[in-house]
Design a protein around this motif. Structure first.
Motif, PDB file in Angstrom:
ATOM      1  N   GLY A 237       1.131  -1.053   0.000  1.00 54.53           N
ATOM      2  CA  GLY A 237      -0.017  -0.028   0.096  1.00 54.53           C
ATOM      3  C   GLY A 237       0.848   1.112  -0.127  1.00 54.53           C
ATOM      4  O   GLY A 237       1.020   2.076   0.986  1.00 54.53           O
ATOM      5  N   THR A 238       1.541   1.574  -1.124  1.00 52.14           N
ATOM      6  CA  THR A 238       2.477   2.727  -1.141  1.00 52.14           C
ATOM      7  C   THR A 238       1.807   3.996  -1.142  1.00 52.14           C
ATOM      8  O   THR A 238       2.103   4.943  -0.363  1.00 52.14           O
ATOM      9  CB  THR A 238       3.063   2.607  -2.598  1.00 52.14           C
ATOM     10  OG1 THR A 238       3.458   1.547  -2.845  1.00 52.14           O
ATOM     11  CG2 THR A 238       4.157   3.674  -2.782  1.00 52.14           C
TER      12      THR A 238
ATOM     13  N   ARG B 172      -1.295  -1.414  -6.028  1.00 49.77           N
ATOM     14  CA  ARG B 172      -1.998  -1.663  -7.142  1.00 49.77           C
ATOM     15  C   ARG B 172      -2.311  -0.589  -8.154  1.00 49.77           C
ATOM     16  O   ARG B 172      -2.949  -0.891  -9.282  1.00 49.77           O
ATOM     17  CB  ARG B 172      -3.460  -2.524  -6.913  1.00 49.77           C
ATOM     18  CG  ARG B 172      -4.395  -1.566  -6.120  1.00 49.77           C
ATOM     19  CD  ARG B 172      -5.316  -2.356  -5.124  1.00 49.77           C
ATOM     20  NE  ARG B 172      -6.271  -3.108  -6.266  1.00 49.77           N
ATOM     21  CZ  ARG B 172      -7.223  -2.222  -6.782  1.00 49.77           C
ATOM     22  NH1 ARG B 172      -7.673  -1.078  -6.420  1.00 49.77           N
ATOM     23  NH2 ARG B 172      -8.123  -2.881  -7.863  1.00 49.77           N
ATOM     24  N   HIS B 173      -2.093   0.650  -7.909  1.00 53.12           N
ATOM     25  CA  HIS B 173      -2.144   1.740  -8.680  1.00 53.12           C
ATOM     26  C   HIS B 173      -1.004   2.283  -9.194  1.00 53.12           C
ATOM     27  O   HIS B 173      -0.067   2.646  -8.724  1.00 53.12           O
ATOM     28  CB  HIS B 173      -3.090   2.822  -7.942  1.00 53.12           C
ATOM     29  CG  HIS B 173      -4.519   2.721  -7.811  1.00 53.12           C
ATOM     30  ND1 HIS B 173      -5.560   2.511  -8.460  1.00 53.12           N
ATOM     31  CD2 HIS B 173      -5.142   2.510  -6.620  1.00 53.12           C
ATOM     32  CE1 HIS B 173      -6.481   2.514  -7.967  1.00 53.12           C
ATOM     33  NE2 HIS B 173      -6.238   2.113  -6.837  1.00 53.12           N
ATOM     34  N   ARG B 174      -1.000   2.074 -10.759  1.00 54.50           N
ATOM     35  CA  ARG B 174       0.388   2.490 -11.450  1.00 54.50           C
ATOM     36  C   ARG B 174       0.808   4.219 -11.091  1.00 54.50           C
ATOM     37  O   ARG B 174       1.753   4.336 -10.658  1.00 54.50           O
ATOM     38  CB  ARG B 174       0.171   2.258 -12.938  1.00 54.50           C
ATOM     39  CG  ARG B 174       1.181   3.205 -13.731  1.00 54.50           C
ATOM     40  CD  ARG B 174       0.788   2.696 -15.356  1.00 54.50           C
ATOM     41  NE  ARG B 174       0.865   1.317 -15.483  1.00 54.50           N
ATOM     42  CZ  ARG B 174       1.851   0.443 -15.424  1.00 54.50           C
ATOM     43  NH1 ARG B 174       2.977   1.055 -15.922  1.00 54.50           N
ATOM     44  NH2 ARG B 174       1.725  -0.828 -16.025  1.00 54.50           N
TER      45      ARG B 174
ATOM     46  N   GLY C 241       1.716  -3.611  -8.182  1.00 55.22           N
ATOM     47  CA  GLY C 241       1.192  -5.194  -8.100  1.00 55.22           C
ATOM     48  C   GLY C 241       0.298  -5.179  -7.251  1.00 55.22           C
ATOM     49  O   GLY C 241       0.092  -4.385  -6.417  1.00 55.22           O
ATOM     50  N   ASP C 242      -0.270  -6.641  -7.004  1.00 58.31           N
ATOM     51  CA  ASP C 242      -1.288  -6.787  -5.964  1.00 58.31           C
ATOM     52  C   ASP C 242      -0.348  -7.330  -4.632  1.00 58.31           C
ATOM     53  O   ASP C 242       0.010  -8.353  -4.747  1.00 58.31           O
ATOM     54  CB  ASP C 242      -2.188  -7.921  -6.687  1.00 58.31           C
ATOM     55  CG  ASP C 242      -3.178  -8.310  -5.326  1.00 58.31           C
ATOM     56  OD1 ASP C 242      -2.857  -7.979  -4.262  1.00 58.31           O
ATOM     57  OD2 ASP C 242      -4.120  -8.762  -5.787  1.00 58.31           O
ATOM     58  N   GLY C 243      -0.227  -6.523  -3.847  1.00 55.09           N
ATOM     59  CA  GLY C 243       0.779  -6.539  -2.677  1.00 55.09           C
ATOM     60  C   GLY C 243      -0.110  -7.783  -1.638  1.00 55.09           C
ATOM     61  O   GLY C 243       0.619  -8.317  -0.734  1.00 55.09           O
ATOM     62  N   SER C 244      -1.120  -8.388  -2.073  1.00 54.82           N
ATOM     63  CA  SER C 244      -1.653  -9.314  -1.027  1.00 54.82           C
ATOM     64  C   SER C 244      -0.955 -10.606  -1.378  1.00 54.82           C
ATOM     65  O   SER C 244      -1.155 -11.331  -0.319  1.00 54.82           O
ATOM     66  CB  SER C 244      -3.243  -9.350  -1.144  1.00 54.82           C
ATOM     67  OG  SER C 244      -3.555  -9.289  -2.362  1.00 54.82           O
TER      68      SER C 244
ATOM     69  N   GLU D  82      -8.318  -6.914  -4.275  1.00 54.04           N
ATOM     70  CA  GLU D  82      -7.595  -7.889  -5.141  1.00 54.04           C
ATOM     71  C   GLU D  82      -7.276  -7.248  -6.381  1.00 54.04           C
ATOM     72  O   GLU D  82      -7.987  -6.509  -7.176  1.00 54.04           O
ATOM     73  CB  GLU D  82      -8.653  -9.201  -5.296  1.00 54.04           C
ATOM     74  CG  GLU D  82      -8.450  -9.915  -4.376  1.00 54.04           C
ATOM     75  CD  GLU D  82      -9.497 -11.420  -4.549  1.00 54.04           C
ATOM     76  OE1 GLU D  82      -9.827 -11.525  -5.460  1.00 54.04           O
ATOM     77  OE2 GLU D  82      -9.819 -11.809  -3.424  1.00 54.04           O
ATOM     78  N   GLY D  83      -6.370  -7.785  -7.064  1.00 52.23           N
ATOM     79  CA  GLY D  83      -5.805  -7.389  -8.474  1.00 52.23           C
ATOM     80  C   GLY D  83      -5.420  -6.064  -8.499  1.00 52.23           C
ATOM     81  O   GLY D  83      -4.998  -5.401  -7.505  1.00 52.23           O
ATOM     82  N   LEU D  84      -5.022  -5.555  -9.805  1.00 49.56           N
ATOM     83  CA  LEU D  84      -4.557  -4.304 -10.120  1.00 49.56           C
ATOM     84  C   LEU D  84      -5.556  -3.151 -10.107  1.00 49.56           C
ATOM     85  O   LEU D  84      -6.779  -3.475 -10.532  1.00 49.56           O
ATOM     86  CB  LEU D  84      -3.826  -4.089 -11.392  1.00 49.56           C
ATOM     87  CG  LEU D  84      -2.487  -4.990 -11.501  1.00 49.56           C
ATOM     88  CD1 LEU D  84      -1.810  -4.986 -12.824  1.00 49.56           C
ATOM     89  CD2 LEU D  84      -1.475  -4.572 -10.461  1.00 49.56           C
ATOM     90  N   GLY D  85      -5.222  -1.887  -9.939  1.00 48.56           N
ATOM     91  CA  GLY D  85      -6.321  -0.977 -10.007  1.00 48.56           C
ATOM     92  C   GLY D  85      -6.463  -0.726 -11.498  1.00 48.56           C
ATOM     93  O   GLY D  85      -5.844  -1.074 -12.336  1.00 48.56           O
ATOM     94  N   LYS D  86      -7.531   0.184 -11.933  1.00 47.45           N
ATOM     95  CA  LYS D  86      -7.908   0.409 -13.342  1.00 47.45           C
ATOM     96  C   LYS D  86      -6.671   0.956 -14.194  1.00 47.45           C
ATOM     97  O   LYS D  86      -6.681   0.649 -15.491  1.00 47.45           O
ATOM     98  CB  LYS D  86      -9.112   1.559 -13.349  1.00 47.45           C
ATOM     99  CG  LYS D  86     -10.501   0.778 -13.224  1.00 47.45           C
ATOM    100  CD  LYS D  86     -11.568   1.674 -13.676  1.00 47.45           C
ATOM    101  CE  LYS D  86     -12.827   1.147 -13.004  1.00 47.45           C
ATOM    102  NZ  LYS D  86     -13.407   2.158 -12.138  1.00 47.45           N
TER     103      LYS D  86
END
Ligand code: SAM
Length: 219
Positions: free
Chosen positions: A90-91, A112-114, A137-140, A213-217
């Protein structure tokens, strides 16, 4: 900067540190890191003038930069040493990672957000914080290629401490993670990994955006 601005700046810093102490931040190394890293550069636009208030503030991608006292208390609970390799999930703005970079040997931070990662990388470069690597990336799922970690901090709320992160924590390591449903009260949990298993303690109530979960839009 003129004398008057200098005094205002020094007063603001003193008030900021006083507020942290009054909320239970006693670790001199953490207070020193919080003093060294100015929160201003991590906040853009309308809210920039409120950087020194002890409150979460909106950042891009509908996310938030955490409240400074919560950043400090989580950092204190993590008990980071200068030998440690730390993973942050969670940067966000990059503020927490910057604080950790003053205490740890190496910091990996993932979001997850570029857009958030790209902006945080630029701030790290501007501040010459060369021991941070920011990853999209998805840090989970953690960061298996850099595991194991001495310390792991999650700055979004999980329903349970994520299994892959527990697996990537060294024996003797500590993980700090907010646990609970996103719209209810969450608890900040500290997990210690020992030779014989996992020890949990509940530190305080908190409120974080959810670990998704997963990457942001824009990922
Ligand atoms: N530590 C940040 C700071 O110092 O500004 C604040 C983090 S903000 C409260 C939570 C962050 O977690 C958001 O930026 C969000 O995109 C990110 N996040 C949520 N789920 C995630 C996941 N599965 N993997 C990586 N990042 C995630």
């Amino acid at each position: 900067m003129n004398d008057e601005e200098d005094i205002t700046d020094a007063t603001r810093k003193m008030q900021f540190l006083y507020a942290l102490r009054s909320k239970g931040v006693t670790d001199a190394r953490v207070l020193n890191a919080m003093e060294q890293i100015d929160r201003g550069p991590f906040i853009r636009g309308l809210f920039a003038s409120r950087a020194y208030e002890d409150m979460p503030l909106p950042i891009a991608c509908g996310q938030t930069i955490s409240q400074p006292s919560v950043v400090a208390l989580m950092t204190q609970a993590l008990d980071v040493s200068s030998r440690d390799k730390v993973l942050e999930v969670g940067t966000g703005s990059g503020y927490q990672a910057a604080i950790l970079s003053k205490l740890a040997r190496r910091v990996y931070t993932i979001d997850r957000h570029r857009r958030l990662v790209v902006e945080a990388r630029q701030i790290f470069e501007d501040l010459a914080l060369s021991n941070i690597t920011a990853i999209i990336g998805d840090g989970s799922f953690g960061l298996p290629e850099q595991a194991p970690f001495d310390r792991i901090i999650v700055t979004a709320a999980a329903e349970d401490p994520p299994g892959p992160l527990l697996a990537q924590l060294k024996v003797g390591g500590i993980m700090v993670v907010p646990v609970g449903q996103s719209d209810t009260v969450q608890h900040l949990i500290r997990v210690r990994k020992t030779e014989t298993g996992l020890e949990y303690d509940e530190l305080r109530k908190v409120r974080f955006v959810p670990l998704l979960e997963g990457l942001g839009k824009d990922g």
